[in-house]
Design an enzyme around this catalytic site. Structure first.
Site, PDB file in Angstrom:
ATOM      1  N   ASN A   7       0.598  16.979  -3.341  1.00 33.49           N
ATOM      2  CA  ASN A   7       1.258  15.923  -2.834  1.00 33.49           C
ATOM      3  C   ASN A   7       2.764  15.788  -3.719  1.00 33.49           C
ATOM      4  O   ASN A   7       2.592  15.213  -4.695  1.00 33.49           O
ATOM      5  CB  ASN A   7       0.639  14.433  -2.847  1.00 33.49           C
ATOM      6  N   LYS A  14       1.484  15.070  -7.209  1.00 32.92           N
ATOM      7  CA  LYS A  14       0.033  14.886  -7.749  1.00 32.92           C
ATOM      8  C   LYS A  14      -0.594  16.228  -7.195  1.00 32.92           C
ATOM      9  O   LYS A  14      -0.301  16.567  -6.025  1.00 32.92           O
ATOM     10  CB  LYS A  14      -0.421  13.580  -6.734  1.00 32.92           C
ATOM     11  N   ARG A  90       0.226  17.238   1.610  1.00 29.45           N
ATOM     12  CA  ARG A  90       0.613  16.015   2.269  1.00 29.45           C
ATOM     13  C   ARG A  90       2.088  16.242   2.402  1.00 29.45           C
ATOM     14  O   ARG A  90       2.993  16.474   1.906  1.00 29.45           O
ATOM     15  CB  ARG A  90       0.578  14.763   1.226  1.00 29.45           C
ATOM     16  N   HIS A 179       0.807   6.383   6.078  1.00 32.79           N
ATOM     17  CA  HIS A 179      -0.499   6.177   5.539  1.00 32.79           C
ATOM     18  C   HIS A 179      -1.687   6.671   6.297  1.00 32.79           C
ATOM     19  O   HIS A 179      -2.720   6.384   6.535  1.00 32.79           O
ATOM     20  CB  HIS A 179      -1.118   4.477   5.231  1.00 32.79           C
ATOM     21  N   LEU A 208      -3.657  -1.946   1.418  1.00 32.90           N
ATOM     22  CA  LEU A 208      -2.848  -2.690   0.727  1.00 32.90           C
ATOM     23  C   LEU A 208      -2.759  -2.275  -0.780  1.00 32.90           C
ATOM     24  O   LEU A 208      -3.630  -2.035  -1.420  1.00 32.90           O
ATOM     25  CB  LEU A 208      -3.703  -4.046   0.666  1.00 32.90           C
ATOM     26  N   GLY A 211       2.663   0.298  -1.589  1.00 36.31           N
ATOM     27  CA  GLY A 211       2.947   0.200  -0.112  1.00 36.31           C
ATOM     28  C   GLY A 211       1.883  -0.008   0.770  1.00 36.31           C
ATOM     29  O   GLY A 211       0.717   0.334   0.476  1.00 36.31           O
ATOM     30  N   ARG A 240       9.172  -3.342  -1.482  1.00 34.09           N
ATOM     31  CA  ARG A 240       9.751  -3.266  -0.089  1.00 34.09           C
ATOM     32  C   ARG A 240       9.627  -4.639   0.746  1.00 34.09           C
ATOM     33  O   ARG A 240       8.689  -5.208   0.424  1.00 34.09           O
ATOM     34  CB  ARG A 240       9.168  -2.137   0.668  1.00 34.09           C
ATOM     35  N   ASP A 282       3.688  -5.375  -9.329  1.00 39.90           N
ATOM     36  CA  ASP A 282       2.328  -5.300  -9.581  1.00 39.90           C
ATOM     37  C   ASP A 282       1.429  -6.303  -9.373  1.00 39.90           C
ATOM     38  O   ASP A 282       1.594  -7.390 -10.138  1.00 39.90           O
ATOM     39  CB  ASP A 282       2.007  -4.456 -11.096  1.00 39.90           C
ATOM     40  N   ARG A 284      -1.279  -7.330 -10.242  1.00 31.74           N
ATOM     41  CA  ARG A 284      -2.112  -7.938 -11.620  1.00 31.74           C
ATOM     42  C   ARG A 284      -1.368  -8.999 -12.160  1.00 31.74           C
ATOM     43  O   ARG A 284      -1.538  -9.809 -12.626  1.00 31.74           O
ATOM     44  CB  ARG A 284      -2.635  -6.836 -12.126  1.00 31.74           C
ATOM     45  N   GLU A 383      -7.377  10.108   0.356  1.00 25.42           N
ATOM     46  CA  GLU A 383      -6.532  10.557   0.942  1.00 25.42           C
ATOM     47  C   GLU A 383      -6.519  12.384   0.534  1.00 25.42           C
ATOM     48  O   GLU A 383      -6.412  13.071   1.463  1.00 25.42           O
ATOM     49  CB  GLU A 383      -5.035  10.305   0.735  1.00 25.42           C
TER      50      GLU A 383
HETATM   51  P1  AMP Z   1      -1.888   1.806  -4.765  1.00 21.02           P
HETATM   52  O1  AMP Z   1      -0.391   1.904  -4.331  1.00 21.02           O
HETATM   53  O2  AMP Z   1      -2.843   2.013  -3.677  1.00 21.02           O
HETATM   54  O3  AMP Z   1      -2.338   2.756  -5.931  1.00 21.02           O
HETATM   55  O4  AMP Z   1      -1.953   0.211  -5.334  1.00 21.02           O
HETATM   56  C1  AMP Z   1      -1.299  -0.216  -5.994  1.00 21.02           C
HETATM   57  C2  AMP Z   1      -1.382  -1.788  -6.225  1.00 21.02           C
HETATM   58  O5  AMP Z   1      -2.785  -1.924  -6.514  1.00 21.02           O
HETATM   59  C3  AMP Z   1      -0.931  -2.534  -7.395  1.00 21.02           C
HETATM   60  O6  AMP Z   1       0.130  -3.520  -7.035  1.00 21.02           O
HETATM   61  C4  AMP Z   1      -1.801  -2.840  -8.155  1.00 21.02           C
HETATM   62  O7  AMP Z   1      -1.443  -4.166  -8.928  1.00 21.02           O
HETATM   63  C5  AMP Z   1      -2.685  -3.077  -7.464  1.00 21.02           C
HETATM   64  N1  AMP Z   1      -4.171  -3.409  -8.152  1.00 21.02           N
HETATM   65  C6  AMP Z   1      -4.747  -2.186  -8.821  1.00 21.02           C
HETATM   66  N2  AMP Z   1      -5.838  -2.750  -9.488  1.00 21.02           N
HETATM   67  C7  AMP Z   1      -5.828  -4.115  -9.329  1.00 21.02           C
HETATM   68  C8  AMP Z   1      -6.778  -5.061  -9.584  1.00 21.02           C
HETATM   69  N3  AMP Z   1      -7.819  -4.809 -10.313  1.00 21.02           N
HETATM   70  N4  AMP Z   1      -6.460  -6.374  -9.232  1.00 21.02           N
HETATM   71  C9  AMP Z   1      -5.375  -6.568  -8.439  1.00 21.02           C
HETATM   72  N5  AMP Z   1      -4.656  -5.612  -7.865  1.00 21.02           N
HETATM   73  C10 AMP Z   1      -4.646  -4.274  -8.516  1.00 21.02           C
END
Ligand code: AMP
Length: 398
Positions: A7, A14, A90, A179, A208, A211, A240, A282, A284, A383
């Site tokens: 990817n 990746k 990808r 996606h 979710l 992106g 975004r 993020d 979290r 994926e």
């Molecule tokens: P991705 O693009 O699918 O890798 O998702 C990234 C998003 O997932 C980021 O906003 C992270 O903060 C969120 N994320 C990952 N682990 C957690 C968690 N334990 N609690 C809340 N959000 C999370």
């Protein structure tokens, strides 16, 4: 069969080496800061991550370093490159030309190049990855798996914008959706996991992550999705904006003295959860700030969950009902708070949240109570595995 899944991003890459028979990941990792300085992360299954700073002026050096790591005498996952029997890539945009994955040939690459204009940041990087692999591993069959392909089943009423029709006819301006590999994998797996008939089911997939996109999958086919011509449309995302009144662009451009590129930069990189909260993209960090009563962070959380609730409701209406709502990707798989906030507003569908089940993270689990009329579940996306499966099917002529 051992399949290398690649990817390629503009400055990153990746990879995973997957044994397609067992579907086990033999090694995985990423190259970062390609064209800047270079950093290789490599992890053989069962061993710790190895991080190596190494110059990567282009994707060619990056892929060569990945191949060297995979065949390294001590920590390599394979003895020789001849063990790699197929490569799956990808590719972000297949336009209207690709409604499924395809074996890579010279003619086919020309068609992918014609889609570059639609994804100028992504497709050229994907093509570089394909060309470098052809050079470094001549004769190994390669397959392109498109992010847009699964959404090509959308009817015109879902993919046309309310714009002069010549924009579609002459410039191919329409909803494509992204996606797709994730929406396809997760909707199929959801039907299996929940015992639904793939040919007679209505599933909403909420992907979710950093992106985010949501799709409506009826009888195994995508009938609508939130992302559009580009991955900017739809729900609010990490950086975004998601959908906004397009007139905001002119208004803000005048106020802040920005050109189109400047406005696009704001919408793609400085908006979303990051822009709204001023804290982080993020989830979290955002939730930690909200827990300390940061109002902007709380509002950003509410805007995201309200967006999801509205799109899910829209897709229930579009399909005249729904059998399952699925959460996936970083936020969907891990964030019980977001899921709970959304499921609270699915009471009109006869859904109740199973609070205990909703505590589970990153696992396949039904989070609606057994008496709920519509099932709600978490299905982790994969994926890379989906790319591996498509690659094997095409290479074996299935
Ligand atoms: P991705 O693009 O699918 O890798 O998702 C990234 C998003 O997932 C980021 O906003 C992270 O903060 C969120 N994320 C990952 N682990 C957690 C968690 N334990 N609690 C809340 N959000 C999370």
């Amino acid at each position: 069969m051992k399949v290398l899944v690649i990817n390629c991003g503009s400055s990153s890459l990746k990879y995973q080496l997957i044994d397609s028979d067992s579907e086990n990941v033999l090694a995985k990792g990423l190259c970062e800061r390609i064209g800047i300085d270079g950093r290789l992360v490599y992890q053989k299954a069962g061993l710790d991550k190895e991080i190596t700073e190494a110059p990567m002026p282009t994707h060619k050096e990056a892929i060569q370093l990945v191949l060297d790591a995979l065949t390294n005498e001590k920590t390599g996952a394979i003895k020789s490159l001849s063990e790699v029997e197929a490569i799956g890539h990808r590719v972000v945009h297949g336009g209207e030309k690709f409604a499924s994955s395809a074996i890579i040939t010279d003619d086919m690459l020309k068609a992918v190049e014609e889609c570059n204009e639609l994804a100028p940041l992504h497709n050229p990087a994907n093509l570089i990855g394909i060309n470098v692999c052809a050079e470094l591993m001549p004769g190994v069959p390669q397959v392109a798996v498109f992010d847009t392909a699964f959404h090509q089943t959308m009817p015109p009423r879902a993919y046309l914008y309310g714009l002069p029709i010549r924009y579609y006819r002459d410039y191919k301006v329409r909803r494509y959706g992204f996606h797709g590999t994730s929406h396809s994998y997760v909707s199929k797996r959801a039907a299996e996991f929940l015992g639904l008939d793939p040919e007679n089911s209505r599933i909403i997939v909420c992907h979710l992550g950093n992106g985010s996109s949501i799709s409506a999958v009826q009888n195994g086919k995508c009938i609508d999705t939130t992302m559009g011509l580009t991955p900017l449309e739809g729900v609010v995302m990490g950086t975004r904006s998601g959908s906004i009144d397009p007139a905001i662009m002119e208004y803000v451009a005048k106020k802040d003295n920005l050109d189109i590129a400047g406005v696009m930069n704001v919408l793609n990189k400085k908006s979303g959860l990051l822009g709204m909260s001023g804290v982080s993209s993020d989830m979290r960090d955002l939730e930690a700030a909200a827990a300390e009563d940061n109002k902007d962070a709380k509002n950003a959380f509410d805007v995201l969950t309200y967006d999801i609730i509205k799109y899910v409701g829209g897709y229930v209406a579009a399909m005249n009902g729904v059998d399952a709502v699925i959460f996936t990707a970083g936020i969907g798989e891990n964030d019980g708070k977001v899921r709970a906030a959304v499921v609270k507003n699915l009471a009109y569908l006869g859904v109740t949240l199973d609070e205990e089940a909703n505590k589970v993270r990153g696992e396949e689990v039904v989070i609606s109570t057994p008496d709920s009329k519509v099932k709600v579940a978490v299905i982790p996306t994969n994926e890379e595995l989906a790319i591996c499966r498509d690659t094997v099917a095409l290479v074996q002529g299935k």
